[in-house]
Design an enzyme around this catalytic site. Structure first.
Site, PDB file in Angstrom:
ATOM      1  N   ASN A  33       0.824  -1.219   0.000  1.00 14.96           N
ATOM      2  CA  ASN A  33       0.000   0.000   0.000  1.00 14.96           C
ATOM      3  C   ASN A  33       0.857   1.268   0.000  1.00 14.96           C
ATOM      4  O   ASN A  33       0.338   2.368   0.122  1.00 14.96           O
ATOM      5  CB  ASN A  33      -0.963   0.020   1.207  1.00 14.96           C
ATOM      6  CG  ASN A  33      -0.246   0.266   2.517  1.00 14.96           C
ATOM      7  OD1 ASN A  33       0.980   0.227   2.573  1.00 14.96           O
ATOM      8  ND2 ASN A  33      -1.006   0.523   3.569  1.00 14.96           N
ATOM      9  N   THR A  36       5.181   2.802   3.728  1.00 17.11           N
ATOM     10  CA  THR A  36       6.616   3.084   3.880  1.00 17.11           C
ATOM     11  C   THR A  36       7.416   2.483   2.723  1.00 17.11           C
ATOM     12  O   THR A  36       8.648   2.512   2.742  1.00 17.11           O
ATOM     13  CB  THR A  36       7.169   2.499   5.208  1.00 17.11           C
ATOM     14  OG1 THR A  36       6.749   1.130   5.298  1.00 17.11           O
ATOM     15  CG2 THR A  36       6.656   3.274   6.405  1.00 17.11           C
ATOM     16  N   GLY A  37       6.733   1.948   1.737  1.00 14.34           N
ATOM     17  CA  GLY A  37       7.410   1.381   0.568  1.00 14.34           C
ATOM     18  C   GLY A  37       7.636   2.474  -0.467  1.00 14.34           C
ATOM     19  O   GLY A  37       7.119   3.575  -0.339  1.00 14.34           O
ATOM     20  N   LYS A  90      -3.906  -3.265  13.077  1.00 11.95           N
ATOM     21  CA  LYS A  90      -4.754  -3.879  12.041  1.00 11.95           C
ATOM     22  C   LYS A  90      -3.892  -4.553  10.977  1.00 11.95           C
ATOM     23  O   LYS A  90      -4.200  -5.664  10.528  1.00 11.95           O
ATOM     24  CB  LYS A  90      -5.593  -2.794  11.355  1.00 11.95           C
ATOM     25  CG  LYS A  90      -6.803  -2.331  12.127  1.00 11.95           C
ATOM     26  CD  LYS A  90      -7.517  -1.348  11.224  1.00 11.95           C
ATOM     27  CE  LYS A  90      -8.788  -0.823  11.763  1.00 11.95           C
ATOM     28  NZ  LYS A  90      -9.286   0.303  10.940  1.00 11.95           N
ATOM     29  N   TYR A 144       2.995  -2.588  17.641  1.00 19.17           N
ATOM     30  CA  TYR A 144       3.880  -3.418  16.815  1.00 19.17           C
ATOM     31  C   TYR A 144       4.184  -4.749  17.518  1.00 19.17           C
ATOM     32  O   TYR A 144       3.955  -5.814  16.951  1.00 19.17           O
ATOM     33  CB  TYR A 144       5.167  -2.642  16.561  1.00 19.17           C
ATOM     34  CG  TYR A 144       6.155  -3.318  15.643  1.00 19.17           C
ATOM     35  CD1 TYR A 144       5.945  -3.351  14.261  1.00 19.17           C
ATOM     36  CD2 TYR A 144       7.317  -3.909  16.139  1.00 19.17           C
ATOM     37  CE1 TYR A 144       6.869  -3.954  13.411  1.00 19.17           C
ATOM     38  CE2 TYR A 144       8.240  -4.512  15.306  1.00 19.17           C
ATOM     39  CZ  TYR A 144       8.015  -4.525  13.936  1.00 19.17           C
ATOM     40  OH  TYR A 144       8.935  -5.118  13.102  1.00 19.17           O
ATOM     41  N   LYS A 148       2.526  -8.193  16.347  1.00 16.11           N
ATOM     42  CA  LYS A 148       3.350  -9.282  15.801  1.00 16.11           C
ATOM     43  C   LYS A 148       3.205 -10.560  16.637  1.00 16.11           C
ATOM     44  O   LYS A 148       3.281 -11.668  16.112  1.00 16.11           O
ATOM     45  CB  LYS A 148       4.819  -8.845  15.770  1.00 16.11           C
ATOM     46  CG  LYS A 148       5.124  -7.792  14.696  1.00 16.11           C
ATOM     47  CD  LYS A 148       5.207  -8.421  13.320  1.00 16.11           C
ATOM     48  CE  LYS A 148       5.684  -7.435  12.276  1.00 16.11           C
ATOM     49  NZ  LYS A 148       5.838  -8.021  10.945  1.00 16.11           N
ATOM     50  N   TYR A 158      -3.659 -21.523  12.788  1.00 21.61           N
ATOM     51  CA  TYR A 158      -4.000 -22.029  11.445  1.00 21.61           C
ATOM     52  C   TYR A 158      -3.301 -23.368  11.201  1.00 21.61           C
ATOM     53  O   TYR A 158      -3.863 -24.274  10.591  1.00 21.61           O
ATOM     54  CB  TYR A 158      -3.637 -21.015  10.341  1.00 21.61           C
ATOM     55  CG  TYR A 158      -4.796 -20.106   9.992  1.00 21.61           C
ATOM     56  CD1 TYR A 158      -5.205 -19.117  10.882  1.00 21.61           C
ATOM     57  CD2 TYR A 158      -5.513 -20.256   8.802  1.00 21.61           C
ATOM     58  CE1 TYR A 158      -6.278 -18.291  10.600  1.00 21.61           C
ATOM     59  CE2 TYR A 158      -6.592 -19.437   8.516  1.00 21.61           C
ATOM     60  CZ  TYR A 158      -6.969 -18.463   9.405  1.00 21.61           C
ATOM     61  OH  TYR A 158      -8.038 -17.659   9.124  1.00 21.61           O
ATOM     62  N   THR A 174      17.851  -5.406  11.012  1.00 19.01           N
ATOM     63  CA  THR A 174      18.410  -5.625   9.683  1.00 19.01           C
ATOM     64  C   THR A 174      18.602  -4.280   8.983  1.00 19.01           C
ATOM     65  O   THR A 174      17.750  -3.395   9.109  1.00 19.01           O
ATOM     66  CB  THR A 174      17.462  -6.533   8.874  1.00 19.01           C
ATOM     67  OG1 THR A 174      17.277  -7.750   9.610  1.00 19.01           O
ATOM     68  CG2 THR A 174      18.021  -6.864   7.510  1.00 19.01           C
TER      69      THR A 174
HETATM   70  P1  NAD Z   1       9.522  -1.288   5.536  1.00 18.09           P
HETATM   71  O1  NAD Z   1       8.737  -0.286   6.296  1.00 18.09           O
HETATM   72  O2  NAD Z   1      10.614  -0.810   4.635  1.00 18.09           O
HETATM   73  O3  NAD Z   1       8.578  -2.226   4.665  1.00 18.09           O
HETATM   74  C1  NAD Z   1       7.247  -2.524   5.012  1.00 18.09           C
HETATM   75  C2  NAD Z   1       6.434  -2.565   3.739  1.00 18.09           C
HETATM   76  O4  NAD Z   1       5.081  -2.922   4.081  1.00 18.09           O
HETATM   77  C3  NAD Z   1       6.363  -1.200   3.047  1.00 18.09           C
HETATM   78  O5  NAD Z   1       6.554  -1.354   1.671  1.00 18.09           O
HETATM   79  C4  NAD Z   1       4.948  -0.715   3.364  1.00 18.09           C
HETATM   80  O6  NAD Z   1       4.438   0.189   2.416  1.00 18.09           O
HETATM   81  C5  NAD Z   1       4.198  -2.033   3.412  1.00 18.09           C
HETATM   82  N1  NAD Z   1       2.948  -1.944   4.191  1.00 18.09           N
HETATM   83  C6  NAD Z   1       2.764  -1.403   5.425  1.00 18.09           C
HETATM   84  N2  NAD Z   1       1.477  -1.519   5.809  1.00 18.09           N
HETATM   85  C7  NAD Z   1       0.830  -2.155   4.790  1.00 18.09           C
HETATM   86  C8  NAD Z   1      -0.519  -2.552   4.573  1.00 18.09           C
HETATM   87  N3  NAD Z   1      -1.475  -2.326   5.495  1.00 18.09           N
HETATM   88  N4  NAD Z   1      -0.831  -3.170   3.408  1.00 18.09           N
HETATM   89  C9  NAD Z   1       0.123  -3.390   2.465  1.00 18.09           C
HETATM   90  N5  NAD Z   1       1.407  -3.037   2.603  1.00 18.09           N
HETATM   91  C10 NAD Z   1       1.766  -2.422   3.761  1.00 18.09           C
HETATM   92  O7  NAD Z   1      10.112  -2.292   6.630  1.00 18.09           O
HETATM   93  P2  NAD Z   1      11.133  -3.510   6.478  1.00 18.09           P
HETATM   94  O8  NAD Z   1      12.313  -3.227   7.339  1.00 18.09           O
HETATM   95  O9  NAD Z   1      11.338  -3.856   5.052  1.00 18.09           O
HETATM   96  O10 NAD Z   1      10.315  -4.664   7.212  1.00 18.09           O
HETATM   97  C11 NAD Z   1       9.634  -5.675   6.497  1.00 18.09           C
HETATM   98  C12 NAD Z   1       9.037  -6.678   7.470  1.00 18.09           C
HETATM   99  O11 NAD Z   1      10.069  -7.274   8.259  1.00 18.09           O
HETATM  100  C13 NAD Z   1       8.029  -6.065   8.452  1.00 18.09           C
HETATM  101  O12 NAD Z   1       6.962  -6.971   8.637  1.00 18.09           O
HETATM  102  C14 NAD Z   1       8.831  -5.935   9.726  1.00 18.09           C
HETATM  103  O13 NAD Z   1       8.006  -6.013  10.863  1.00 18.09           O
HETATM  104  C15 NAD Z   1       9.767  -7.127   9.641  1.00 18.09           C
HETATM  105  N6  NAD Z   1      10.986  -6.891  10.430  1.00 18.09           N
HETATM  106  C16 NAD Z   1      11.953  -6.043   9.995  1.00 18.09           C
HETATM  107  C17 NAD Z   1      13.083  -5.823  10.769  1.00 18.09           C
HETATM  108  C18 NAD Z   1      14.196  -4.919  10.329  1.00 18.09           C
HETATM  109  O14 NAD Z   1      15.145  -4.750  11.085  1.00 18.09           O
HETATM  110  N7  NAD Z   1      14.180  -4.336   9.159  1.00 18.09           N
HETATM  111  C19 NAD Z   1      13.206  -6.471  12.013  1.00 18.09           C
HETATM  112  C20 NAD Z   1      12.182  -7.306  12.427  1.00 18.09           C
HETATM  113  C21 NAD Z   1      11.077  -7.525  11.618  1.00 18.09           C
END
Ligand code: NAD
Ligand code: UDP
Length: 319
Positions: A33, A36-37, A90, A144, A148, A158, A174
């Site tokens: 969506n 943050t992408g 959500k 968050y 999670k 599931y 990461t």
């Molecule tokens: P990011 O914010 O760069 O990417 C998240 C992506 O999800 C974005 O493209 C955003 O637009 C999309 N998004 C958010 N809400 C949405 C929705 N309701 N519908 C559709 N798309 C949606 O973050 P990231 O670092 O790339 O993290 C990716 C995943 O990995 C996340 O689930 C995060 O919780 C998990 N994670 C990341 C880290 C890290 O250190 N980067 C650590 C633990 C977990």
């Protein structure tokens, strides 16, 4: 060739995953969506006939034929997930539910991008998968952390009720190219500040620790986890156990960029975990996985990528 859906595929980690899956010869459906992408993250894939981009919010149900799903949709930086905390819960909970329903309909395998935040501000160090965590249910990070945690609960239920083929990966901090410059997380903040000779903002006294993993190592862990037999569902920690204080990170980045920045101290955010380091024994044993990129090498790659972004005025969040 498999049909693989990546929710959150236009984000930092998601875009690296989409690229890897396309390079491995799969058909990839990227669902995002754009909260943050960024389109720029996946611009290099848009002309590929095996890549489909679907603008969609995971809070709404979704239907498509797929063999595998990686559920990454969720803002990951504290400033972004706390911006609209109800939407974060959500996204984590209803988003997970919608992706699990999609997996169920397709008999697809589904991997959940869970997090070290499951462990909260941990009282056990380093963190093993059997630690239940120390999470504040009503704090600023709860949308968050608890979102999670509930998503993990949905995944396991599931599996128990419907035999859905699930995989849970707990990701530790990461970093890497394609993080937004205003993402707000520590590595991107410090690199941007150092490259611009601005003050480096340390929250608290900087003696809190994190263990930083380069994105390529995480992607390898994802693929290995997805390819394990159906009886291994995790959760499994994927992270780099080399632990640094935030002060050490700041000094490293100042040295590597030859920056003139000074360090300044700002208030510590609420419930900021004091320490974090994964125990990766399980990943080594079950996935034959361990990180191969150490902090100096990963930071150099990211600094080069951020210098290039600055030259091309790319990668700040839109709107
Ligand atoms: P990011 O914010 O760069 O990417 C998240 C992506 O999800 C974005 O493209 C955003 O637009 C999309 N998004 C958010 N809400 C949405 C929705 N309701 N519908 C559709 N798309 C949606 O973050 P990231 O670092 O790339 O993290 C990716 C995943 O990995 C996340 O689930 C995060 O919780 C998990 N994670 C990341 C880290 C890290 O250190 N980067 C650590 C633990 C977990
Ligand atoms: N942090 C900091 N300065 C910044 C951004 C973050 O000192 O400009 C600290 C933050 O308080 C935390 C650590 O760095 O202790 C990691 O923060 P990040 O948001 O990257 O990840 P998380 O806290 O979710 O692990």
């Amino acid at each position: 060739m498999k049909r693989i859906l990546v929710s959150g595929g236009a984000g930092f980690i998601g875009s690296h995953l989409c690229t890897r899956l396309i390079n491995d010869g799969h058909h990839v459906i990227c669902l995002d969506n754009f909260f943050t992408g960024a389109k720029k993250n996946i611009a290099h894939l848009l002309d590929n006939e095996n890549f489909e981009l679907v603008e969609h919010d995971v809070v709404d149900s979704f239907s498509i034929d797929v063999d595998e799903i990686y559920n990454l949709a969720c803002p990951a930086s504290p400033i972004h997930y706390q911006y609209d905390p109800i939407q974060t819960t959500k996204t984590s909970v209803i988003g997970a539910l919608n992706m699990l329903e999609l997996a169920l309909k397709n008999n697809a395998k589904i991997l959940q991008a869970s997090t070290s935040e499951i462990y909260g501000d941990p009282l056990v160090h380093p963190q093993k998968e059997d630690y239940w965590g120390n999470v504040n249910p009503i704090g600023y990070r709860s949308c968050y952390d608890e979102g999670k945690r509930c998503a993990e609960t949905l995944f396991i239920d599931y599996y128990r009720q419907y035999n859905t083929r699930i995989k849970i990966v707990r990701i530790f901090n990461t970093y890497g190219p394609r993080m937004l410059h205003n993402d707000g997380r520590v590595v991107s903040n410090f690199i941007v500040q150092a490259l611009n000779n601005q003050d480096i903002t340390i929250y608290g006294e900087g003696n809190q620790t994190r263990s930083f993993q380069y994105v390529d190592d995480l992607i390898e862990g994802f693929i290995k986890m997805m390819n394990t037999s159906d009886d291994f569902i995790g959760p499994v920690n994927i992270g780099n156990p080399n632990e640094f204080t935030i002060i050490e990170l700041a000094n490293k980045i100042i040295d590597m960029t030859k920056s003139k920045s000074s360090i300044v101290f700002k208030p510590l955010p609420h419930d900021d975990p004091q320490q974090r380091r994964p125990d990766i024994t399980l990943a080594k044993e079950k996935l034959n996985w361990y990180p191969t990129v150490q902090l100096n090498e990963g930071l150099l790659n990211m600094i080069d990528a951020f210098k290039n972004d600055i030259l091309t005025h790319a990668n700040t969040i839109q709107g």
